[in-house]
Each structure stands twice: as structure tokens, then as C-alpha cells.
Design a protein around this motif. Structure first.
Motif, PDB file in Angstrom:
ATOM      1  N   GLU A 168      -9.502 -23.529   5.211  1.00 48.24           N
ATOM      2  CA  GLU A 168      -9.469 -22.096   4.888  1.00 48.24           C
ATOM      3  C   GLU A 168      -8.167 -21.673   4.200  1.00 48.24           C
ATOM      4  OE1 GLU A 168      -8.099 -22.480   9.217  1.00 48.24           O
ATOM      5  OE2 GLU A 168      -9.616 -23.387   7.889  1.00 48.24           O
ATOM      6  N   LEU A 169      -7.134 -22.547   4.240  1.00 41.99           N
ATOM      7  CA  LEU A 169      -5.865 -22.209   3.596  1.00 41.99           C
ATOM      8  C   LEU A 169      -5.787 -22.717   2.158  1.00 41.99           C
ATOM      9  CD1 LEU A 169      -3.287 -22.960   6.440  1.00 41.99           C
ATOM     10  CD2 LEU A 169      -4.152 -20.737   5.704  1.00 41.99           C
ATOM     11  N   LEU A 170      -6.644 -23.642   1.799  1.00 43.40           N
ATOM     12  CA  LEU A 170      -6.569 -24.254   0.474  1.00 43.40           C
ATOM     13  C   LEU A 170      -7.186 -23.362  -0.600  1.00 43.40           C
ATOM     14  CD1 LEU A 170      -7.524 -27.899   1.487  1.00 43.40           C
ATOM     15  CD2 LEU A 170      -5.277 -27.133   0.657  1.00 43.40           C
ATOM     16  N   VAL A 176       3.681 -17.045   4.408  1.00 42.07           N
ATOM     17  CA  VAL A 176       4.261 -17.950   3.416  1.00 42.07           C
ATOM     18  C   VAL A 176       3.153 -18.535   2.546  1.00 42.07           C
ATOM     19  CG1 VAL A 176       5.613 -20.059   3.074  1.00 42.07           C
ATOM     20  CG2 VAL A 176       6.109 -18.549   5.020  1.00 42.07           C
ATOM     21  N   ALA A 177       3.326 -18.408   1.235  1.00 41.26           N
ATOM     22  CA  ALA A 177       2.420 -19.062   0.287  1.00 41.26           C
ATOM     23  C   ALA A 177       3.090 -20.327  -0.216  1.00 41.26           C
ATOM     24  CB  ALA A 177       2.109 -18.137  -0.888  1.00 41.26           C
ATOM     25  N   LEU A 178       2.377 -21.438  -0.180  1.00 42.75           N
ATOM     26  CA  LEU A 178       2.913 -22.721  -0.614  1.00 42.75           C
ATOM     27  C   LEU A 178       2.224 -23.164  -1.895  1.00 42.75           C
ATOM     28  CD1 LEU A 178       4.669 -25.261  -0.088  1.00 42.75           C
ATOM     29  CD2 LEU A 178       2.770 -26.150   1.295  1.00 42.75           C
ATOM     30  N   LEU A 179       3.015 -23.420  -2.929  1.00 42.91           N
ATOM     31  CA  LEU A 179       2.485 -23.924  -4.194  1.00 42.91           C
ATOM     32  C   LEU A 179       2.772 -25.410  -4.275  1.00 42.91           C
ATOM     33  CD1 LEU A 179       3.695 -21.130  -6.671  1.00 42.91           C
ATOM     34  CD2 LEU A 179       1.644 -21.183  -5.236  1.00 42.91           C
ATOM     35  N   GLY A 180       1.722 -26.228  -4.194  1.00 40.73           N
ATOM     36  CA  GLY A 180       1.876 -27.671  -4.241  1.00 40.73           C
ATOM     37  C   GLY A 180       1.845 -28.278  -2.856  1.00 40.73           C
ATOM     38  N   CYS A 181       1.167 -29.422  -2.751  1.00 43.43           N
ATOM     39  CA  CYS A 181       1.081 -30.086  -1.452  1.00 43.43           C
ATOM     40  C   CYS A 181       1.073 -31.600  -1.647  1.00 43.43           C
ATOM     41  CB  CYS A 181      -0.166 -29.625  -0.691  1.00 43.43           C
ATOM     42  SG  CYS A 181      -0.107 -29.986   1.073  1.00 43.43           S
ATOM     43  N   GLY A 182       2.070 -32.064  -2.397  1.00 35.46           N
ATOM     44  CA  GLY A 182       2.243 -33.497  -2.576  1.00 35.46           C
ATOM     45  C   GLY A 182       3.077 -34.073  -1.449  1.00 35.46           C
ATOM     46  N   VAL A 183       3.956 -35.010  -1.783  1.00 34.10           N
ATOM     47  CA  VAL A 183       4.776 -35.668  -0.769  1.00 34.10           C
ATOM     48  C   VAL A 183       5.651 -34.667  -0.029  1.00 34.10           C
ATOM     49  CG1 VAL A 183       6.623 -37.349  -0.415  1.00 34.10           C
ATOM     50  CG2 VAL A 183       4.779 -37.852  -2.016  1.00 34.10           C
ATOM     51  N   LEU A 206       1.447 -19.883   7.354  1.00 36.55           N
ATOM     52  CA  LEU A 206       0.942 -20.137   6.014  1.00 36.55           C
ATOM     53  C   LEU A 206      -0.171 -19.163   5.666  1.00 36.55           C
ATOM     54  CD1 LEU A 206       0.809 -24.042   5.804  1.00 36.55           C
ATOM     55  CD2 LEU A 206       2.164 -22.520   4.356  1.00 36.55           C
ATOM     56  N   ALA A 207       0.000 -18.491   4.531  1.00 41.16           N
ATOM     57  CA  ALA A 207      -1.058 -17.609   4.040  1.00 41.16           C
ATOM     58  C   ALA A 207      -2.046 -18.388   3.179  1.00 41.16           C
ATOM     59  CB  ALA A 207      -0.456 -16.468   3.228  1.00 41.16           C
ATOM     60  N   GLY A 208      -1.575 -19.456   2.562  1.00 37.24           N
ATOM     61  CA  GLY A 208      -2.433 -20.261   1.698  1.00 37.24           C
ATOM     62  C   GLY A 208      -1.634 -21.369   1.052  1.00 37.24           C
ATOM     63  N   VAL A 209      -2.350 -22.392   0.601  1.00 41.74           N
ATOM     64  CA  VAL A 209      -1.722 -23.526  -0.063  1.00 41.74           C
ATOM     65  C   VAL A 209      -2.472 -23.769  -1.366  1.00 41.74           C
ATOM     66  CG1 VAL A 209      -1.106 -25.967   0.094  1.00 41.74           C
ATOM     67  CG2 VAL A 209      -1.126 -24.546   2.175  1.00 41.74           C
ATOM     68  N   ALA A 210      -1.786 -23.620  -2.487  1.00 42.04           N
ATOM     69  CA  ALA A 210      -2.420 -23.780  -3.796  1.00 42.04           C
ATOM     70  C   ALA A 210      -2.306 -25.230  -4.256  1.00 42.04           C
ATOM     71  CB  ALA A 210      -1.763 -22.862  -4.816  1.00 42.04           C
ATOM     72  N   VAL A 211      -3.425 -25.842  -4.542  1.00 48.82           N
ATOM     73  CA  VAL A 211      -3.490 -27.235  -5.003  1.00 48.82           C
ATOM     74  C   VAL A 211      -4.529 -27.336  -6.111  1.00 48.82           C
ATOM     75  CG1 VAL A 211      -2.767 -28.192  -2.777  1.00 48.82           C
ATOM     76  CG2 VAL A 211      -5.200 -27.844  -3.255  1.00 48.82           C
ATOM     77  N   ARG A 212      -4.518 -28.439  -6.823  1.00 44.54           N
ATOM     78  CA  ARG A 212      -5.507 -28.638  -7.884  1.00 44.54           C
ATOM     79  C   ARG A 212      -6.799 -29.233  -7.349  1.00 44.54           C
ATOM     80  NH1 ARG A 212      -2.781 -31.882 -12.697  1.00 44.54           N
ATOM     81  NH2 ARG A 212      -1.949 -33.079 -10.923  1.00 44.54           N
ATOM     82  N   ARG A 213      -6.698 -30.096  -6.335  1.00 49.57           N
ATOM     83  CA  ARG A 213      -7.879 -30.784  -5.804  1.00 49.57           C
ATOM     84  C   ARG A 213      -7.909 -30.638  -4.283  1.00 49.57           C
ATOM     85  NH1 ARG A 213      -5.211 -34.100  -9.357  1.00 49.57           N
ATOM     86  NH2 ARG A 213      -6.246 -34.544 -11.357  1.00 49.57           N
ATOM     87  N   PRO A 214      -8.522 -29.595  -3.771  1.00 46.44           N
ATOM     88  CA  PRO A 214      -8.537 -29.346  -2.323  1.00 46.44           C
ATOM     89  C   PRO A 214      -9.082 -30.511  -1.505  1.00 46.44           C
ATOM     90  CG  PRO A 214      -9.314 -27.411  -3.507  1.00 46.44           C
ATOM     91  CD  PRO A 214      -9.186 -28.505  -4.523  1.00 46.44           C
ATOM     92  N   ALA A 215     -10.019 -31.270  -2.054  1.00 48.90           N
ATOM     93  CA  ALA A 215     -10.631 -32.354  -1.292  1.00 48.90           C
ATOM     94  C   ALA A 215      -9.628 -33.450  -0.941  1.00 48.90           C
ATOM     95  CB  ALA A 215     -11.800 -32.955  -2.075  1.00 48.90           C
ATOM     96  N   ARG A 216      -8.510 -33.494  -1.653  1.00 51.35           N
ATOM     97  CA  ARG A 216      -7.520 -34.530  -1.405  1.00 51.35           C
ATOM     98  C   ARG A 216      -6.499 -34.138  -0.333  1.00 51.35           C
ATOM     99  NH1 ARG A 216      -5.858 -37.305  -7.201  1.00 51.35           N
ATOM    100  NH2 ARG A 216      -7.980 -37.879  -7.861  1.00 51.35           N
ATOM    101  N   HIS A 217      -6.710 -33.032   0.340  1.00 48.88           N
ATOM    102  CA  HIS A 217      -5.720 -32.543   1.304  1.00 48.88           C
ATOM    103  C   HIS A 217      -6.347 -32.239   2.659  1.00 48.88           C
ATOM    104  CE1 HIS A 217      -2.655 -32.272  -1.831  1.00 48.88           C
ATOM    105  NE2 HIS A 217      -3.625 -31.824  -2.608  1.00 48.88           N
ATOM    106  N   PRO A 218      -6.838 -33.277   3.329  1.00 50.24           N
ATOM    107  CA  PRO A 218      -7.446 -33.063   4.637  1.00 50.24           C
ATOM    108  C   PRO A 218      -6.434 -32.638   5.701  1.00 50.24           C
ATOM    109  CG  PRO A 218      -7.227 -35.409   4.183  1.00 50.24           C
ATOM    110  CD  PRO A 218      -6.887 -34.697   2.918  1.00 50.24           C
ATOM    111  N   GLU A 219      -5.138 -32.836   5.409  1.00 47.00           N
ATOM    112  CA  GLU A 219      -4.120 -32.453   6.383  1.00 47.00           C
ATOM    113  C   GLU A 219      -3.919 -30.944   6.470  1.00 47.00           C
ATOM    114  OE1 GLU A 219      -1.841 -32.658   2.478  1.00 47.00           O
ATOM    115  OE2 GLU A 219      -3.589 -33.628   3.405  1.00 47.00           O
ATOM    116  N   VAL A 220      -4.494 -30.206   5.519  1.00 53.03           N
ATOM    117  CA  VAL A 220      -4.359 -28.752   5.492  1.00 53.03           C
ATOM    118  C   VAL A 220      -5.685 -28.115   5.909  1.00 53.03           C
ATOM    119  CG1 VAL A 220      -3.815 -26.748   4.052  1.00 53.03           C
ATOM    120  CG2 VAL A 220      -2.700 -28.954   3.597  1.00 53.03           C
TER     121      VAL A 220
END
Length: 436
Positions: free
Chosen positions: A60-62, A10-17, A43-57
Motif C-alpha cells: 500500500e506504500l508503493l 515521510v515520502a521516500l523517492l527510490g528504494c534501491g540499496v 512512511l507516507a509512500g515509496v516511489a519506485v519504477r517497478r513495485p513488484a521488485r520491492h516485497p520488503e515494502v
């Protein structure tokens, strides 16, 4: 396409709320989801604009390269919780064209150009699911698309925006004005810093377009929807509704109309309206959503629950993901778009409903007769009249029988030209009353 190694990527686009809740649920419920699907969801990957803001992921997936992620050969399903039109439309089209099923929560895109996505899904034999695009966790779109597929739906009317429902509920409960209720909604986190999409009705209109398309097997876009927000609703409007044993709600209304010669058409609108307190939707308070569906065989149905928020919306996303994943495992495809009816869209001027009209008038003999004559000239029948005196001035409050929007508009124009009428202080539709 079926899984060969017992894993679906699964590829996830966006990791907000919402996206972060999807990540959490995929991890916490991995074993149960595998049992339900017949394969593990990873999860194959999670696409975000600012990887540093997503410590919950896991790091290697960001990725910041969403296009590369959706085009990866090992990805089976793309889940999109970004929102907006572009670049999301291009990303989802790339996913669909490369044989990947898509789960989206993007009401704006689906209302703007859902046809292009549906066509791509059909062309490539994959699924496009979007339960989370309307009413959060409430199971609504799939029942319309599947459970009621053997019935004939005549009307869908509902509260589909939690922010505006909270505001109007507070105005009703406390007598507060719009600005005061909006400030409270903002302080409690129910309203965004920029609430325009909610309070101006754009959010509800997009959802109305999606609901109408599913209910009436007709392609409906945002441009087909008549839209009005709640910014002009006053404490006086709410008090006047209370005097009629009504309350004010922002409603999404989708109707199928058949005229004498058998010709059918569809009307779609989102606007504030008064509804009787006895109506099932009247008791829906705070930030909850509810949708009332009327069908010929099933009768009246109501769907109720939390319409927004990270966990409720993620629940709907996961429900779609499980359904899509099951289809991938079995090598099948779920129900696609049904737009065979292609019914024409009625203009708002042709829509028929009741109206509440409050007029500031001079308190003189003959005023009521002149006002009644203006209504009669346009064929608008008056059901009730109430007059409230204020010295030399008065307020006339009229409720009409069913009339077209165009006829009511012409009536208001005539009233405005009358010397003894100061202004139309309020004009609001009245929905859900019997005997229209």
C-alpha cells in the motif's frame, strides 16, 4: 510547520540499496526515533519504477507516481535516494515549493545545480540536508556547515571515493596493474558494472564541489572542478611512489589562496596524486574514505569511516531526517546555505603544487643538462633527480619544488620537443609534503 498529531509523514523517492535500508531502519528504530524527534516518523509512500521488485515494502506504500507523492498535503519531509539530475531536480523543487523539507543523497544534482535547490529552500523556509551526498556515514558536511562555522577553513583534502581507493590500495599492496585491480574490485562488489563515474573521477569531483562550497562559503559547481581519473595510473607510477616513500591516492582537494594584495580565491580539483606515507591519508586503505580539514583555529582535523554502502549511507540519511524532523516539530529551520563570500574560482593553471615527472631519455652526455634547462626556463625548480639506465636509454625521475600547473605543462611540452627525450612516461602531482 509543526506536527499536530504527533506524526511526521515521510515520502521516500527510490528504494534501491540505500532506500531499502532507510525503510528497514525506520521500521526497526521507530520507537527510538520518535523519542529523539518528539514525533513518530511514518512512511507516507515509496516511489519506485517497478513495485513488484520491492516485497520488503508494504504494497500500500508503493507508487510509481513520484510527483503525486511529493505534492501530497500530508507529506512533511521528502527523502531522495534516486540519484541523477532529472526528473529528480523537478521533483525536489516541487517538494520545496510546497513547503516540504528535503533530505537528499544526490551528489551529482547538488554539484550541478545545488544553488537552485538552496534558493527554493530559503524562499519557502524549509530545510535542505544532504550529509549522505559525501563520504557516506562519516559526519562531515554538518561539521563544516555548523561546528566549524566560527573558524576559517583553509584546505580540505580527502579520499572520497571508495572504489578508486580500493583499486589504488591493491595496486600499492600487490604491484598489480590498473586493469587487474579494477577486475578484483568488480568481483568483490566494490566497483559497478560501469565504473566510469568512479574511475574517471566524476564522483570525487562532484563531492569536491560540495565540500568547497561549504568550506569557503562560495557557490561551486561541477564545472568549476578540475577532474582527472585513475585509468592512466600504472604499476610503474605506484612503484615510483614507493621509491619516494609515498603512495598514490585519488584526492579531492579544495584550497583557499590569499595573494600578496590580500585577494582571495578558491581552487577545487580531483585527481590522482602521490602523498607521503607519513601523511594521515596515506594509511586509509580498501574502500574507506577520509577527509583532512585544515582550519586556522581548530588546526588539522581528520574524518574517517565507511564512505559508501547501503547501511552506512542510510545512517547519514537517517541522521539528516532526524535533524529535519526536529526542526519541523519545533517550527524552526536549520542552517541554510552560506555563500556570502562568493570567492572567485582559480583556473587549474594557477594552482601550485609539486610534481613527479618520469622521462624516457637517451643515455647520453648532456641530456640531464638539457632537461634541467627546460625546467629552469619555465621557473620550475627541481628538488631531486634519479636516473635509471637501460642500455642506450634511461629513465629520468624528477621531483619538483612547488610550481604552477601551467608552468609544469609548458615544461613538459618543451621536453617533448627535445630530440633526446622520447616521452614523458608519467606526470603526477605530489601532495602533502612539507617545505613546499
Amino acid at each position: 510547520m509543526t506536527t499536530t498529531d504527533g506524526v511526521l509523514k515521510v515520502a521516500l523517492l527510490g528504494c534501491g540499496v540505500v532506500g531499502s535500508e532507510v525503510v528497514r531502519l525506520l521500521a526497526e528504530q521507530a520507537d527510538e526515533l520518535a523519542q529523539r524527534v518528539g514525533a513518530r516518523l511514518e512512511l507516507a509512500g515509496v516511489a519506485v519504477r517497478r513495485p513488484a521488485r520491492h516485497p520488503e515494502v508494504p504494497a500500500e506504500l508503493l507508487t510509481t507516481d513520484a510527483e503525486a507523492l511529493v505534492r501530497r498535503d500530508d507529506v512533511d519531509v521528502v527523502v531522495e535516494v534516486v540519484g541523477g539530475i532529472e526528473p529528480v531536480r523537478s521533483l525536489l523543487l516541487a517538494a520545496l515549493e510546497s513547503g516540504k523539507s528535503v533530505v537528499s543523497a544526490n551528489k551529482a544534482l547538488l554539484a550541478d545545480d545545488g544553488a537552485t535547490l538552496h534558493d527554493a529552500a530559503t524562499r519557502n523556509g524549509v530545510d535542505l540536508y544532504y550529509e549522505a551526498a559525501v563520504a557516506g556515514a562519516i559526519p562531515l558536511l554538518r561539521p563544516l556547515r555548523e561546528s566549524l562555522a566560527g573558524d576559517r577553513i583553509t584546505r580540505v583534502m580527502g579520499i572520497v571515493n571508495g572504489t578508486t581507493n580500493f583499486i589504488l590500495s591493491r595496486m600499492d599492496a600487490t604491484g598489480a596493474g590498473f586493469d587487474e585491480a579494477l577486475a578484483e574490485a568488480t568481483s568483490l562488489g566494490y566497483a559497478e558494472a560501469d565504473p566510469t563515474a568512479d574511475v574517471d573521477g566524476y564522483d570525487a569531483a562532484a563531492k569536491a564541489a560540495i565540500l568547497a562550497g561549504l568550506a569557503f562559503h562560495t557557490r561551486v559547481t561541477m564545472s568549476d572542478v578540475h577532474r582527472e581519473g585513475i585509468g592512466e595510473v600504472t604499476a610503474a607510477d605506484v612503484a615510483s611512489a614507493q621509491a619516494m616513500d609515498c603512495t598514490v591516492k585519488l584526492l579531492a582537494i579544495c584550497e583557499r589562496t590569499t595573494v600578496a594584495d590580500g585577494t582571495e580565491s578558491v581552487s577545487v580539483r580531483a585527481h590522482p596524486a602521490m602523498i607521503p606515507r607519513r601523511h594521515p591519508l596515506a594509511g586509509v586503505g580498501d574502500a574507506f574514505n577520509a577527509v583532512f580539514v585544515e582550519a586556522e583555529a581548530a588546526g588539522s582535523l581528520m574524518f574517517y569511516g565507511r564512505g559508501a554502502g547501503g547501511a552506512p549511507t542510510a545512517s547519514a540519511v537517517l541522521g539528516d531526517l532526524v535533524a529535519v524532523a526536529r526542526n519541523r516539530v519545533s517550527g524552526s529551520r536549520g542552517a541554510g546555505e552560506s555563500a556570502y563570500a562568493a570567492l572567485p574560482i582559480r583556473s587549474m593553471g594557477e594552482v601550485t603544487t609539486r610534481y613527479h615527472v618520469a622521462l624516457d631519455v637517451a643515455d647520453q652526455p648532456g641530456v640531464l643538462a638539457g632537461v634541467a634547462n627546460a625546467f629552469a626556463e619555465e621557473g620550475v625548480s627541481i628538488q631531486t633527480v634519479r636516473q635509471e639506465g637501460r642500455g642506450d636509454a634511461a629513465t629520468l625521475v624528477l621531483v619538483t619544488h612547488a610550481a604552477t600547473d601551467a608552468a609544469l605543462g609548458r615544461t613538459v611540452e618543451k621536453l617533448a620537443a627535445m630530440s633526446l627525450v622520447g616521452r614523458a612516461a608519467s606526470v603526477m602531482r605530489v601532495e602533502g609534503m612539507t617545505g613546499e
